[in-house]
Design a protein around this motif. Structure first.
Motif, short mmCIF file in Angstrom:
data_model
loop_
_atom_site.label_atom_id
_atom_site.label_comp_id
_atom_site.label_asym_id
_atom_site.label_seq_id
_atom_site.Cartn_x
_atom_site.Cartn_y
_atom_site.Cartn_z
N ALA A 169 0.85 -1.19 0.00
CA ALA A 169 0.00 0.00 0.00
C ALA A 169 0.88 1.24 0.00
CB ALA A 169 -0.90 0.00 1.22
N ASN A 170 0.32 2.30 -0.47
CA ASN A 170 1.00 3.59 -0.35
C ASN A 170 1.38 3.79 1.12
OD1 ASN A 170 1.50 6.44 -0.10
ND2 ASN A 170 0.39 6.73 -2.03
N PRO A 171 2.62 4.20 1.39
CA PRO A 171 3.03 4.35 2.80
C PRO A 171 2.16 5.34 3.59
CG PRO A 171 4.94 4.45 1.36
CD PRO A 171 3.73 4.46 0.47
N LEU A 172 1.36 6.11 2.89
CA LEU A 172 0.49 7.04 3.60
C LEU A 172 -0.75 6.34 4.19
CD1 LEU A 172 0.75 10.09 1.18
CD2 LEU A 172 1.97 9.71 3.34
N VAL A 173 -0.97 5.11 3.76
CA VAL A 173 -2.07 4.33 4.36
C VAL A 173 -1.58 3.80 5.70
CG1 VAL A 173 -3.66 2.40 4.11
CG2 VAL A 173 -2.94 3.69 2.09
N ALA A 184 0.84 0.03 6.86
CA ALA A 184 2.28 0.29 6.93
C ALA A 184 3.01 -0.96 7.39
CB ALA A 184 2.55 1.46 7.88
#
Lengths: 647, 647
Positions: A541-545, A549
């Motif tokens: 996932a995008n690390p902003l999720v 993480a």
């Protein structure tokens, strides 16, 4: 109004003979639809009576009684009828049709002379008709009945329900608008817009398109509309629901100015499904651009890996960007169904694989997870991580929709018939035609009729999603029929080859929107073979999720995998899949979960500690793990489940 | 009844002169208590009027008006008065005392001739007195006022409020019980039990102990008690609250049979604080064993690293074992305060460092996080991970207590005055005496009087928690006074040395409960120096804690560290602290957050991706990170925050 240059083939133009989906469709036709019919008639012993048909009977004056159930409960019947219509198209059934006709007769007896039709307000609060558009769902119910009417007409040629719904929509059209003699209004729960567009197409009556456009244009012009409405009827404008009915109902800004997916996720999907249809019909680029922005925001920031949307149970709503909790995920089944609706409209307007990829993601994961394999139980909420005990205490405490296992019905029973109507109509999501091109979007085995270049059939055979080989056989009626067969190169697929009659096709034929454009003079028996590699893919996932993480998920083709306690022990959070772990796709197992490809993973297991917190990292050891397709989880009893695993 | 063999020194026997805690206490005394006084009087312009004092004035018949506020709002005044009593003990203030006396006079004018005292029921619903024990908090309010009365009497010697509360408790005693002429009953929100024990001790009236014991004995005998109560008053036994009032109010099983920490966390803490006190007083080993079991379950399975408890906002309750979500953590400030109460009672009964360790963990982290450093704003909920946008949409939507920043007051304002009374009375949590032993539990600088072995003083100097050196100076009145100074060896400390007058003490003097037992003949000026190593510790959660899997937290001494967006960027979920990362405790910085030791970490930052999901792991690069003490987070504006970091 402009005819779309690209449109999905109708259910009658498509057959589905698919090793994966046909059994699902058969379950829906032979088990789920009859089961739901019994529920609507209060004939399932262990299920709290739904009272749906009884409400109609009471409204028709045929039996005594008081209304019972949610204010929008008529829509359960409407969606079931719509599913019946598709079912009759796919597999004619005279007895079922006769029973549906009886119900339609009943509906006709309920309808008031002025066209009004809503059992709640006919039975329980006649004086409150149209006074609470925000929360009372009259137009929502009207929309669903109209969809059913269109489908039933298309399936059977019978016009009774269509006539009922024309009278109903005419009633609405006479009432709502900015013209002299009408009152301004918008529905709190969108649905009527997309239904009016379907009614418009089938009847050719332009007033339905105009009314649909009116609701889109009006929405968000006055964010306090529903508060003022409450005030006008003597209600409390600052009640919880009336305070929410701004963003919750996508009324926070004019639709053309919205650029994020906000509020109640199902409402948002129904709104944008209608909006995209209207934008295409009206050649309204500003509106279409809003649809694209909302789509992008949704798919790039607010969608689960399963295609589920609406992260929070608070308002059954989208949360903020990247806020995608797994264990408390709401991801309502209806919302994933709505993603398919929205994607289908976007694909018609613009055959870009990004829409089909998302439709497929939702369909094979977040939609199908809503139904038990036997077709008799349903998830309303599709969590991506489940601790059954926590679910039935911490979550269920506040929201009855959080259940550790699928159940037979819900007080708010929107999801089960939504599943039924999508699965039965799935043929109309698979192929589209635009100009001289036939698009293959979903890889469901079966065939599609095309009517350009003299007409003909394209047949698709394969064993998708378990196998990556697709065989298309083209059968134009005329020899040397010149047209284009456009086959989606799925975004998830890194290696795909295509041959036509055994000759390799150059990758340069893949257009900028991700479709292999096979343009040539086709002759009967021409064969296209697509071979897609289907390795197990590690997904990040995008690390902003925040919730994902440090984690990895496993996919193979469009299928998202999940780890269940029943296979791996309940300590799923103690499992790791190191980056170099060996992962093997096991042979197709017909005896497991209705037939699946499971995965075997050489993972690691951390040892539980005595204390809750320690200065020392937990010990770990090897552990052989098994993952199964997410959609099939919780079919072997109450168990823990997890998709995003520690890496 | 039996006198406890070990008891905490009272506030009057202790002075606090602590570099860390004295400023906090001064903030409470000089800012928070006056601020709260103004709130109670509706004199803070930007805060919605609390109406607390007005309710009393109305109840006394001195002004006209209707009741406003929560049904338990009297307790806000009671807790504030209790804090005032401690404040007057620590720092006499004649003007404050005069104003408190005026308020006590007002309370006296409100009390009914029969002893009844509760402004809600006097003003709003006199006919409903004592008819909704489950949800109407009359005994809860009585308990808090009784605690205030005991504290105010101990602080000032004045008996007016004590007399009021004796009449009130006598009223309760006449009403509730299983004897002829009484009605059976238990409070929905425990508090009266522990208060009655305090009243019993200060008055010597055994009936208060008996009444407290009755409530403990009665609790859980009939799980449906509150449903039946609702039924009897014509309410709905199956209303939401009445259905919850089983586990929620710890009424699911007899107290002596409970072995897990269940339900509303504050209620649970108040119950077990009272139960532990009663168990010790009554030498009731069965009850004490239940207290130990609940303690163990709570601390080993249901407590945040911050000492916070009550993981879910659903019912402000404990969730199931190991269900400790960080971003939606409830961890109410009052519940962490309650942990200190419970720990204090357990420590009195059994001087085992495990109780003191947890008390210290809660105090320095989950309690202090509840107050802004300036003393004027408060967290009700103490999340362990914060995304301010998600907090104010997804969470706040359903529960007004989720706020992305501390606020000035709450509709349910239990937490602010609870902070005030704990911080002002912290001296009474630091030292205990049992037999000829004086225990040093919390390392707050200052001094303690002891009265055995001829009496004397122990002084403690240090700069805890920033520095690990503690200097005790013992000053017995008599030379060669033989007694034991027992100093806690904190569970978190792996390296601690102790010298007496410069001579090393053998580690074998650490008893099995984790205290250095320094037994000798002491002379004035004898000096004990403890040196604790204070490395930054990497903390791992039990792998069964789903929310912390794959993560590491940082602690130094008792202080839990947090990463704020303001220091590290908002993409906190994209940060990693590899296992071999260099971590440095920076020099004490008096200019940062009121003076803290911050940490500098050589971490890693993952690069955000364009897509939400990808087949490729995110790229990463080096990132210098800073962590600050958790209690001090959100004192530099709205920001992201995270404790458990990806490793």
């Amino acid at each position: 109004m402009v005819e779309k240059t690209n449109h999905f083939l109708s259910l009658k133009q498509v057959t589905i003979r698919d090793p994966f989906f046909s059994p699902v469709q058969n379950t829906v036709i032979h088990t789920m639809i009859p089961y739901q019919e019994k529920v609507l008639h209060d004939e399932i012993p262990d299920i709290r009576p739904s009272h749906v048909i009884r409400n109609y009977r009471i409204a028709a004056g045929e039996i005594e009684g008081t209304y019972y159930g949610r204010v929008f409960q008529d829509s359960d019947l409407a969606k079931w009828l719509e599913a019946v219509a598709y079912s009759l198209t796919v597999q004619p059934d005279a007895e079922l049709e006769a029973r549906a006709d009886e119900i339609i007769d009943l509906i006709g007896r309920v309808q008031k002379p002025d066209g009004y039709l809503d059992t709640y307000f006919i039975v329980a609060e006649p004086e409150m008709r149209w006074k609470d558009l925000g929360d009372c769902h009259e137009m929502y119910c009207a929309g669903h009945m109209t969809e059913a009417a269109v489908a039933y007409y298309e399936a059977t040629g019978k016009t009774k329900l269509l006539d009922i719904c024309c009278r109903l929509c005419d009633h609405i059209d006479r009432r709502f608008g900015d013209e002299e003699g009408k009152v301004p209004g918008i529905p709190g729960h969108e649905e009527i817009e997309l239904a009016l567009m379907r009614l418009y197409r089938v009847t050719g009556e332009d007033r339905y398109r105009k009314l649909a456009s009116y609701f889109i244009d009006k929405r968000g012009q006055d964010p306090d509309f529903f508060k003022k409405e409450a005030d006008a009827r003597g209600g409390d404008p600052n009640s919880y629901i009336n305070r929410q009915l701004i963003t919750y109902a996508q009324n926070h800004a004019p639709v053309r100015e919205q650029d994020t997916a906000e509020g109640h996720a199902v409402r948002c999907m129904y709104l944008y499904t209608g909006a995209a249809d209207i934008a295409a019909a009206n050649q309204d680029e500003t509106l279409m651009e809003a649809c694209r922005k909302v789509w992008d925001n949704m798919t790039k920031r607010r969608m689960y890996i399963t295609g589920g949307i609406g992260a929070t149970h608070q308002g059954e709503s989208f949360s903020t960007d990247y806020d995608l909790p797994n264990d408390s995920a709401y991801a309502e089944t209806c919302a994933a169904v709505g993603v398919c609706f929205f994607a289908r409209q976007m694909l018609e307007a613009d055959p870009d694989r990004r829409y089909a990829d998302v439709m497929e993601r939702a369909l094979y994961n977040g939609v199908l997870s809503g139904m038990q394999l036997d077709g008799k139980k349903f998830f309303y909420i599709n969590q991506l991580e489940a601790d059954p005990d926590a679910c039935s205490t911490a979550y269920a405490y506040g929201s009855e929709e959080y259940t550790p296992e699928r159940i037979g019905w819900y007080d708010c029973a929107c999801c089960p018939p939504n599943l039924a109507r999508l699965v039965t109509s799935i043929g109309s999501y698979t192929w589209s035609c635009g100009g001289n091109t036939i698009y293959s979007h979903l890889f469901l085995g079966g065939s599609a009729d095309f009517d350009f270049a003299g007409g003909g059939i394209v047949k698709l055979e394969g064993n998708y999603p378990w196998d990556g080989t697709l065989t298309y056989t083209v059968s134009p009626k005329n020899p040397n029929a010149t047209f284009t067969l456009a086959i989606r190169h799925p975004g998830w697929c890194h290696s795909m080859t295509v041959t036509v009659n055994g000759e390799n096709v150059s990758k340069s034929t893949v257009n900028e929107k991700g479709y292999w454009e096979l343009s040539r003079a086709w002759n009967p028996g021409d064969t296209v073979i697509c071979r897609m590699d289907l390795p197990v893919r590690r997904i990040y996932a995008n690390p902003l999720v925040r919730a994902d993480a440090g984690c990895v998920a496993l996919m193979r083709g469009p299928i998202v995998y999940a780890f269940e306690g029943i296979d791996n022990g309940e300590d799923l959070s103690a499992l790791r899949i190191p980056r170099d772990a060996a992962i093997e796709a096991l042979p197709f197992n017909a005896d497991l979960l209705g037939g699946v490809v499971a995965l075997k993973i050489a993972g690691r297991r951390l040892k539980p500690m005595d204390d809750l917190y320690s200065d020392y990292p937990p010990e770990e050891k090897e552990a052989v793990l098994q993952a199964i397709p997410y959609y099939a989880w919780c079919n072997r009893g109450r168990t823990h489940m997890k998709i995003w695993m520690q890496e």
